[in-house]
Write a protein that holds these residues in place. Structure first.
Motif, PDB file in Angstrom:
ATOM      1  N   SER A 128      -6.694   6.745   7.035  1.00  0.00           N
ATOM      2  CA  SER A 128      -7.193   7.994   7.694  1.00  0.00           C
ATOM      3  C   SER A 128      -7.038   8.978   7.030  1.00  0.00           C
ATOM      4  CB  SER A 128      -6.187   8.224   9.015  1.00  0.00           C
ATOM      5  OG  SER A 128      -7.061   8.971  10.025  1.00  0.00           O
ATOM      6  N   SER A 129      -7.620  10.100   7.203  1.00  0.00           N
ATOM      7  CA  SER A 129      -7.942  11.251   6.727  1.00  0.00           C
ATOM      8  C   SER A 129      -7.730  12.605   7.438  1.00  0.00           C
ATOM      9  CB  SER A 129      -9.064  11.344   5.767  1.00  0.00           C
ATOM     10  OG  SER A 129      -9.326  12.606   5.018  1.00  0.00           O
ATOM     11  N   VAL A 130      -7.507  13.669   7.080  1.00  0.00           N
ATOM     12  CA  VAL A 130      -7.075  14.894   7.900  1.00  0.00           C
ATOM     13  C   VAL A 130      -7.218  16.095   7.022  1.00  0.00           C
ATOM     14  CG1 VAL A 130      -4.770  14.800   8.122  1.00  0.00           C
ATOM     15  CG2 VAL A 130      -6.136  16.116  10.008  1.00  0.00           C
ATOM     16  N   ALA A 131      -7.813  17.284   7.422  1.00  0.00           N
ATOM     17  CA  ALA A 131      -7.711  18.353   6.830  1.00  0.00           C
ATOM     18  C   ALA A 131      -6.320  19.090   6.908  1.00  0.00           C
ATOM     19  CB  ALA A 131      -8.985  19.354   7.390  1.00  0.00           C
ATOM     20  N   LEU A 132      -6.129  19.755   5.716  1.00  0.00           N
ATOM     21  CA  LEU A 132      -4.770  20.340   5.881  1.00  0.00           C
ATOM     22  C   LEU A 132      -4.507  21.408   7.032  1.00  0.00           C
ATOM     23  CD1 LEU A 132      -4.419  21.093   2.095  1.00  0.00           C
ATOM     24  CD2 LEU A 132      -2.779  19.775   3.311  1.00  0.00           C
ATOM     25  N   ASN A 133      -5.739  22.110   7.434  1.00  0.00           N
ATOM     26  CA  ASN A 133      -5.511  23.037   8.435  1.00  0.00           C
ATOM     27  C   ASN A 133      -5.754  22.655   9.896  1.00  0.00           C
ATOM     28  OD1 ASN A 133      -8.347  22.440   8.649  1.00  0.00           O
ATOM     29  ND2 ASN A 133      -9.265  24.287   8.291  1.00  0.00           N
ATOM     30  N   ASN A 134      -5.404  21.190  10.125  1.00  0.00           N
ATOM     31  CA  ASN A 134      -5.463  20.538  11.362  1.00  0.00           C
ATOM     32  C   ASN A 134      -3.905  19.909  11.648  1.00  0.00           C
ATOM     33  OD1 ASN A 134      -6.113  19.104  13.803  1.00  0.00           O
ATOM     34  ND2 ASN A 134      -7.993  18.403  12.937  1.00  0.00           N
ATOM     35  N   PRO A 135      -2.951  20.647  11.611  1.00  0.00           N
ATOM     36  CA  PRO A 135      -1.734  20.142  11.978  1.00  0.00           C
ATOM     37  C   PRO A 135      -1.575  19.267  13.321  1.00  0.00           C
ATOM     38  CG  PRO A 135      -1.595  22.538  12.504  1.00  0.00           C
ATOM     39  CD  PRO A 135      -3.033  22.127  11.729  1.00  0.00           C
ATOM     40  N   ALA A 136      -2.344  19.434  14.228  1.00  0.00           N
ATOM     41  CA  ALA A 136      -2.353  18.348  15.556  1.00  0.00           C
ATOM     42  C   ALA A 136      -2.658  17.141  15.248  1.00  0.00           C
ATOM     43  CB  ALA A 136      -3.125  19.328  16.672  1.00  0.00           C
ATOM     44  N   SER A 176      -0.632  13.561  15.301  1.00  0.00           N
ATOM     45  CA  SER A 176      -1.032  12.569  15.844  1.00  0.00           C
ATOM     46  C   SER A 176      -1.099  11.123  15.036  1.00  0.00           C
ATOM     47  CB  SER A 176      -2.254  12.368  16.711  1.00  0.00           C
ATOM     48  OG  SER A 176      -3.035  11.267  17.104  1.00  0.00           O
ATOM     49  N   ILE A 177      -1.560  11.423  13.839  1.00  0.00           N
ATOM     50  CA  ILE A 177      -1.964  10.104  12.800  1.00  0.00           C
ATOM     51  C   ILE A 177      -0.569   9.633  12.343  1.00  0.00           C
ATOM     52  CG2 ILE A 177      -2.597   9.594  10.693  1.00  0.00           C
ATOM     53  CD1 ILE A 177      -4.955  11.642  11.052  1.00  0.00           C
ATOM     54  N   LYS A 211      -8.327  17.364  -3.589  1.00  0.00           N
ATOM     55  CA  LYS A 211      -8.682  18.599  -4.140  1.00  0.00           C
ATOM     56  C   LYS A 211      -9.386  19.621  -3.055  1.00  0.00           C
ATOM     57  CE  LYS A 211      -8.901  17.487  -8.891  1.00  0.00           C
ATOM     58  NZ  LYS A 211      -9.689  17.304 -10.103  1.00  0.00           N
ATOM     59  N   ASP A 212     -10.092  19.012  -2.309  1.00  0.00           N
ATOM     60  CA  ASP A 212     -10.753  19.715  -1.259  1.00  0.00           C
ATOM     61  C   ASP A 212      -9.985  19.976   0.029  1.00  0.00           C
ATOM     62  OD1 ASP A 212     -10.843  17.015  -0.301  1.00  0.00           O
ATOM     63  OD2 ASP A 212     -12.907  17.151   0.339  1.00  0.00           O
ATOM     64  N   GLY A 213      -8.827  19.674  -0.234  1.00  0.00           N
ATOM     65  CA  GLY A 213      -7.653  19.947   1.243  1.00  0.00           C
ATOM     66  C   GLY A 213      -7.861  18.939   2.112  1.00  0.00           C
ATOM     67  N   HIS A 214      -7.532  17.634   1.922  1.00  0.00           N
ATOM     68  CA  HIS A 214      -7.450  16.718   3.029  1.00  0.00           C
ATOM     69  C   HIS A 214      -6.263  15.790   2.747  1.00  0.00           C
ATOM     70  CE1 HIS A 214     -11.670  17.671   4.056  1.00  0.00           C
ATOM     71  NE2 HIS A 214     -11.259  16.948   5.295  1.00  0.00           N
ATOM     72  N   ILE A 215      -5.638  15.567   3.425  1.00  0.00           N
ATOM     73  CA  ILE A 215      -4.515  14.675   3.530  1.00  0.00           C
ATOM     74  C   ILE A 215      -5.004  13.192   3.961  1.00  0.00           C
ATOM     75  CG2 ILE A 215      -2.389  14.164   4.555  1.00  0.00           C
ATOM     76  CD1 ILE A 215      -2.250  17.220   5.417  1.00  0.00           C
ATOM     77  N   GLN A 216      -4.478  12.406   2.633  1.00  0.00           N
ATOM     78  CA  GLN A 216      -4.882  10.883   2.871  1.00  0.00           C
ATOM     79  C   GLN A 216      -3.834  10.228   3.252  1.00  0.00           C
ATOM     80  OE1 GLN A 216      -8.432   9.670   2.081  1.00  0.00           O
ATOM     81  NE2 GLN A 216      -8.546  12.126   2.164  1.00  0.00           N
ATOM     82  N   LEU A 217      -4.037   9.259   4.338  1.00  0.00           N
ATOM     83  CA  LEU A 217      -2.853   8.467   4.968  1.00  0.00           C
ATOM     84  C   LEU A 217      -3.261   7.035   5.166  1.00  0.00           C
ATOM     85  CD1 LEU A 217      -3.382  11.538   7.103  1.00  0.00           C
ATOM     86  CD2 LEU A 217      -0.928  10.624   7.342  1.00  0.00           C
ATOM     87  N   MET A 218      -2.119   6.229   5.275  1.00  0.00           N
ATOM     88  CA  MET A 218      -2.352   4.786   5.361  1.00  0.00           C
ATOM     89  C   MET A 218      -1.211   3.949   6.059  1.00  0.00           C
ATOM     90  SD  MET A 218      -2.144   2.187   1.917  1.00  0.00           S
ATOM     91  CE  MET A 218      -0.795   2.510   1.429  1.00  0.00           C
ATOM     92  N   LYS A 219      -1.660   2.930   6.622  1.00  0.00           N
ATOM     93  CA  LYS A 219      -0.597   2.330   7.483  1.00  0.00           C
ATOM     94  C   LYS A 219      -1.026   0.789   7.065  1.00  0.00           C
ATOM     95  CE  LYS A 219       0.807   0.982  12.255  1.00  0.00           C
ATOM     96  NZ  LYS A 219       0.855   1.483  13.578  1.00  0.00           N
ATOM     97  N   ILE A 220       0.053   0.225   6.897  1.00  0.00           N
ATOM     98  CA  ILE A 220      -0.149  -1.224   6.470  1.00  0.00           C
ATOM     99  C   ILE A 220       0.535  -1.998   7.641  1.00  0.00           C
ATOM    100  CG2 ILE A 220       0.804  -3.275   5.019  1.00  0.00           C
ATOM    101  CD1 ILE A 220       1.226  -1.350   2.950  1.00  0.00           C
ATOM    102  N   LEU A 221      -0.741  -2.873   8.220  1.00  0.00           N
ATOM    103  CA  LEU A 221      -0.488  -3.712   9.502  1.00  0.00           C
ATOM    104  C   LEU A 221       0.299  -5.054   8.758  1.00  0.00           C
ATOM    105  CD1 LEU A 221      -3.649  -2.824  11.152  1.00  0.00           C
ATOM    106  CD2 LEU A 221      -1.443  -1.706  11.700  1.00  0.00           C
ATOM    107  N   PRO A 222       1.486  -5.202   9.285  1.00  0.00           N
ATOM    108  CA  PRO A 222       1.950  -6.662   9.094  1.00  0.00           C
ATOM    109  C   PRO A 222       1.305  -7.784   9.728  1.00  0.00           C
ATOM    110  CG  PRO A 222       3.310  -5.688  10.458  1.00  0.00           C
ATOM    111  CD  PRO A 222       2.300  -4.580  10.390  1.00  0.00           C
TER     112      PRO A 222
END
Length: 95
Positions: A54-62, A66-67, A79-90
């Protein structure tokens, strides 16, 4: 009778990897709908044993909150201000 879509979530496959996208109507935010929909989309599908992104902009804390509630972890900030997230499903163990 009038029907309104208050939220939706889907899993897309850019670069051959599952990535979630969740949208909630502004009148219905902060009620847990995004977290619930995201969890359903990834945990009720055939993604067990895989990483989901998943990915979310730095200026979107809500959205970030949730993520994170869905069990994702931050692995990069672009560099463009997006937080990259990952979840590994067992994998699920059979009987």
């Amino acid at each position: 009778e009038h029907t309104t879509c208050i939220a939706y979530c889907f899993v897309k496959f850019p670069k051959h990897r599952p990535e979630t996208m969740t949208v909630v109507h502004s009148k219905y935010r902060n009620r847990g709908y995004a977290t619930e929909l995201r969890n359903h989309a990834i945990e009720k599908r055939e993604f067990k044993g895989h990483a989901v992104y998943s990915s979310v902009a730095l200026n979107n804390p809500a959205s970030l909150k949730s993520i994170l509630k869905s069990g994702f972890s931050v692995f990069d900030v672009t560099k463009d201000g997006h937080i990259q997230l990952m979840k590994i499903l067992p994998y699920e163990k059979n009987g």
